[in-house]
Design a protein around this motif. Structure first.
Motif, PDB file in Angstrom:
ATOM      1  N   THR A  77      25.202   5.795  -2.946  1.00 46.69           N
ATOM      2  CA  THR A  77      24.060   4.910  -3.118  1.00 46.69           C
ATOM      3  C   THR A  77      23.809   4.645  -4.596  1.00 46.69           C
ATOM      4  OG1 THR A  77      21.738   4.561  -2.588  1.00 46.69           O
ATOM      5  CG2 THR A  77      22.368   6.804  -3.092  1.00 46.69           C
ATOM      6  N   ASP A  78      23.268   3.489  -4.876  1.00 45.96           N
ATOM      7  CA  ASP A  78      22.927   3.129  -6.249  1.00 45.96           C
ATOM      8  C   ASP A  78      21.475   3.452  -6.582  1.00 45.96           C
ATOM      9  OD1 ASP A  78      25.452   2.179  -6.854  1.00 45.96           O
ATOM     10  OD2 ASP A  78      24.996   0.145  -6.197  1.00 45.96           O
ATOM     11  N   ASP A  79      20.783   4.137  -5.660  1.00 46.01           N
ATOM     12  CA  ASP A  79      19.376   4.460  -5.895  1.00 46.01           C
ATOM     13  C   ASP A  79      19.220   5.245  -7.188  1.00 46.01           C
ATOM     14  OD1 ASP A  79      18.701   3.237  -3.568  1.00 46.01           O
ATOM     15  OD2 ASP A  79      18.335   5.074  -2.434  1.00 46.01           O
ATOM     16  N   ASP A  80      18.268   4.830  -7.981  1.00 46.03           N
ATOM     17  CA  ASP A  80      17.940   5.529  -9.216  1.00 46.03           C
ATOM     18  C   ASP A  80      17.159   6.784  -8.853  1.00 46.03           C
ATOM     19  OD1 ASP A  80      17.057   6.413 -11.656  1.00 46.03           O
ATOM     20  OD2 ASP A  80      16.105   4.536 -12.234  1.00 46.03           O
ATOM     21  N   VAL A  81      17.637   7.914  -9.296  1.00 56.70           N
ATOM     22  CA  VAL A  81      17.011   9.194  -8.974  1.00 56.70           C
ATOM     23  C   VAL A  81      15.579   9.252  -9.491  1.00 56.70           C
ATOM     24  CG1 VAL A  81      17.156  11.681  -9.384  1.00 56.70           C
ATOM     25  CG2 VAL A  81      19.220  10.364  -8.945  1.00 56.70           C
ATOM     26  N   THR A  82      15.304   8.612 -10.620  1.00 59.59           N
ATOM     27  CA  THR A  82      13.981   8.709 -11.226  1.00 59.59           C
ATOM     28  C   THR A  82      13.017   7.620 -10.755  1.00 59.59           C
ATOM     29  OG1 THR A  82      14.692   7.366 -13.110  1.00 59.59           O
ATOM     30  CG2 THR A  82      14.955   9.752 -13.302  1.00 59.59           C
ATOM     31  N   ARG A  83      13.491   6.702  -9.926  1.00 59.62           N
ATOM     32  CA  ARG A  83      12.632   5.607  -9.469  1.00 59.62           C
ATOM     33  C   ARG A  83      11.547   6.138  -8.535  1.00 59.62           C
ATOM     34  NH1 ARG A  83      12.638   2.900  -4.845  1.00 59.62           N
ATOM     35  NH2 ARG A  83      14.628   3.753  -4.194  1.00 59.62           N
ATOM     36  N   PRO A  84      10.271   5.787  -8.791  1.00 50.58           N
ATOM     37  CA  PRO A  84       9.198   6.210  -7.875  1.00 50.58           C
ATOM     38  C   PRO A  84       9.416   5.597  -6.488  1.00 50.58           C
ATOM     39  CG  PRO A  84       8.293   5.326  -9.926  1.00 50.58           C
ATOM     40  CD  PRO A  84       9.763   5.028  -9.922  1.00 50.58           C
ATOM     41  N   LYS A  85       9.044   6.343  -5.468  1.00 48.67           N
ATOM     42  CA  LYS A  85       9.182   5.867  -4.088  1.00 48.67           C
ATOM     43  C   LYS A  85       7.836   6.011  -3.391  1.00 48.67           C
ATOM     44  CE  LYS A  85      13.971   7.425  -3.779  1.00 48.67           C
ATOM     45  NZ  LYS A  85      14.894   8.327  -3.080  1.00 48.67           N
ATOM     46  N   VAL A  86       7.429   4.963  -2.702  1.00 54.36           N
ATOM     47  CA  VAL A  86       6.181   4.977  -1.951  1.00 54.36           C
ATOM     48  C   VAL A  86       6.528   4.890  -0.470  1.00 54.36           C
ATOM     49  CG1 VAL A  86       4.034   3.724  -1.476  1.00 54.36           C
ATOM     50  CG2 VAL A  86       4.893   3.901  -3.837  1.00 54.36           C
ATOM     51  N   LEU A  87       5.924   5.763   0.325  1.00 54.60           N
ATOM     52  CA  LEU A  87       6.142   5.770   1.767  1.00 54.60           C
ATOM     53  C   LEU A  87       4.801   5.563   2.448  1.00 54.60           C
ATOM     54  CD1 LEU A  87       7.999   6.252   4.250  1.00 54.60           C
ATOM     55  CD2 LEU A  87       7.436   8.691   4.024  1.00 54.60           C
ATOM     56  N   ARG A  88       4.654   4.463   3.151  1.00 58.02           N
ATOM     57  CA  ARG A  88       3.424   4.177   3.879  1.00 58.02           C
ATOM     58  C   ARG A  88       3.366   4.997   5.159  1.00 58.02           C
ATOM     59  NH1 ARG A  88       0.632   2.025  -0.093  1.00 58.02           N
ATOM     60  NH2 ARG A  88       1.654   0.219  -1.014  1.00 58.02           N
ATOM     61  N   ARG A  89       2.168   5.410   5.543  1.00 58.85           N
ATOM     62  CA  ARG A  89       1.974   6.242   6.720  1.00 58.85           C
ATOM     63  C   ARG A  89       2.668   5.658   7.951  1.00 58.85           C
ATOM     64  NH1 ARG A  89      -1.786  10.260   7.978  1.00 58.85           N
ATOM     65  NH2 ARG A  89      -2.016  10.575  10.215  1.00 58.85           N
ATOM     66  N   GLU A  90       2.570   4.363   8.142  1.00 59.26           N
ATOM     67  CA  GLU A  90       3.145   3.735   9.338  1.00 59.26           C
ATOM     68  C   GLU A  90       4.678   3.675   9.305  1.00 59.26           C
ATOM     69  OE1 GLU A  90       1.808   0.379   6.518  1.00 59.26           O
ATOM     70  OE2 GLU A  90       0.951   2.271   7.239  1.00 59.26           O
ATOM     71  N   LEU A 105       8.782  13.259   8.457  1.00 59.60           N
ATOM     72  CA  LEU A 105       9.432  13.577   7.193  1.00 59.60           C
ATOM     73  C   LEU A 105       8.811  12.715   6.099  1.00 59.60           C
ATOM     74  CD1 LEU A 105      11.733  14.968   5.595  1.00 59.60           C
ATOM     75  CD2 LEU A 105      13.189  13.038   6.254  1.00 59.60           C
ATOM     76  N   LEU A 106       8.274  13.357   5.061  1.00 59.89           N
ATOM     77  CA  LEU A 106       7.691  12.620   3.943  1.00 59.89           C
ATOM     78  C   LEU A 106       8.680  12.449   2.798  1.00 59.89           C
ATOM     79  CD1 LEU A 106       4.065  14.054   3.654  1.00 59.89           C
ATOM     80  CD2 LEU A 106       4.904  12.130   5.001  1.00 59.89           C
ATOM     81  N   SER A 107       9.551  13.412   2.599  1.00 63.75           N
ATOM     82  CA  SER A 107      10.562  13.313   1.543  1.00 63.75           C
ATOM     83  C   SER A 107      11.528  12.209   1.921  1.00 63.75           C
ATOM     84  CB  SER A 107      11.355  14.614   1.416  1.00 63.75           C
ATOM     85  OG  SER A 107      10.507  15.709   1.290  1.00 63.75           O
TER      86      SER A 107
END
Length: 196
Positions: A77-90, A105-107
């Motif tokens: 994956t090209d995901d940046d390790v330091t990029r903030p991630k937001v996960l909505r409850r739904e 799972l929240l992580s």
């Protein structure tokens, strides 16, 4: 690239892959030797792979990913390790357990340094029979309501705001014996292959 050599400062695909393998290995505190054993390869080869000086077969990469508790695509994956991630409850991924318990799972994957879950327990809901998973640090925090935590056969009544810390190798389970719903959170570091 000239004559098969990367330009100075350019990261080759092999170096990028090796760096990701090393990043996951270190985050899980797995030694080079232990991961090589899991992947049925030598520590020397794995060291070369992590430095981008060797190529691995798809079969070996699958074994490495399994040993790290990730999927094969997580290595690419090209995901940046330091990029903030937001996960909505739904949008939380649900892990179906029972009609009385909902676990999420929240992580966000790929799991790097920690693994976090929340669970809603209706009265009578539980996490199942006492279980273990790996041997790392785990913390249970009661967000609302009250639950009974079983640790190695001993029972602890935990109320909102209470927490317990233990090794994941300790037999443990959670159940809601109250008349009100309860919500708990598990925090595990480093991530294990089995979920609570």
């Amino acid at each position: 690239m000239i004559d098969g050599l990367a330009d100075a400062g350019e990261v080759t695909p092999e170096e990028s892959l090796g760096a990701r393998i090393r990043e996951f290995r270190l985050a899980r505190r797995i030694s080079l030797r232990a991961l090589a054993l899991l992947a049925h390869t030598s520590p020397g080869f794995l060291s070369q792979l992590e430095r981008g000086q060797a190529n691995a077969s798809v079969g070996t990469l699958r074994k490495l990913a399994d040993g790290l508790g990730i999927t094969l695509p997580d290595l690419f994956t090209d995901d940046d390790v330091t990029r903030p991630k937001v996960l909505r409850r739904e949008h939380r991924p649900e892990i179906h357990t029972s009609n009385l318990t909902s676990k999420y799972l929240l992580s966000q994957k790929p799991l790097r340094n920690l693994e976090v879950y929340v669970a809603d327990f209706l009265p009578g809901g539980n996490s199942g029979d006492a279980y273990t998973h790996g041997d790392v640090q785990e913390m249970l925090v009661v967000i609302s309501g009250s639950v009974t935590l079983e640790l190695a056969g001993a029972e602890y009544q935990l109320n909102r705001g209470d927490s317990a810390e233990y090794r994941t190798s300790t037999l443990h389970s959670v159940r809601n014996t109250s008349a009100e719903p309860a919500e708990v959170m598990w925090i595990i570091s480093p991530p294990t292959l089995g979920a609570p």
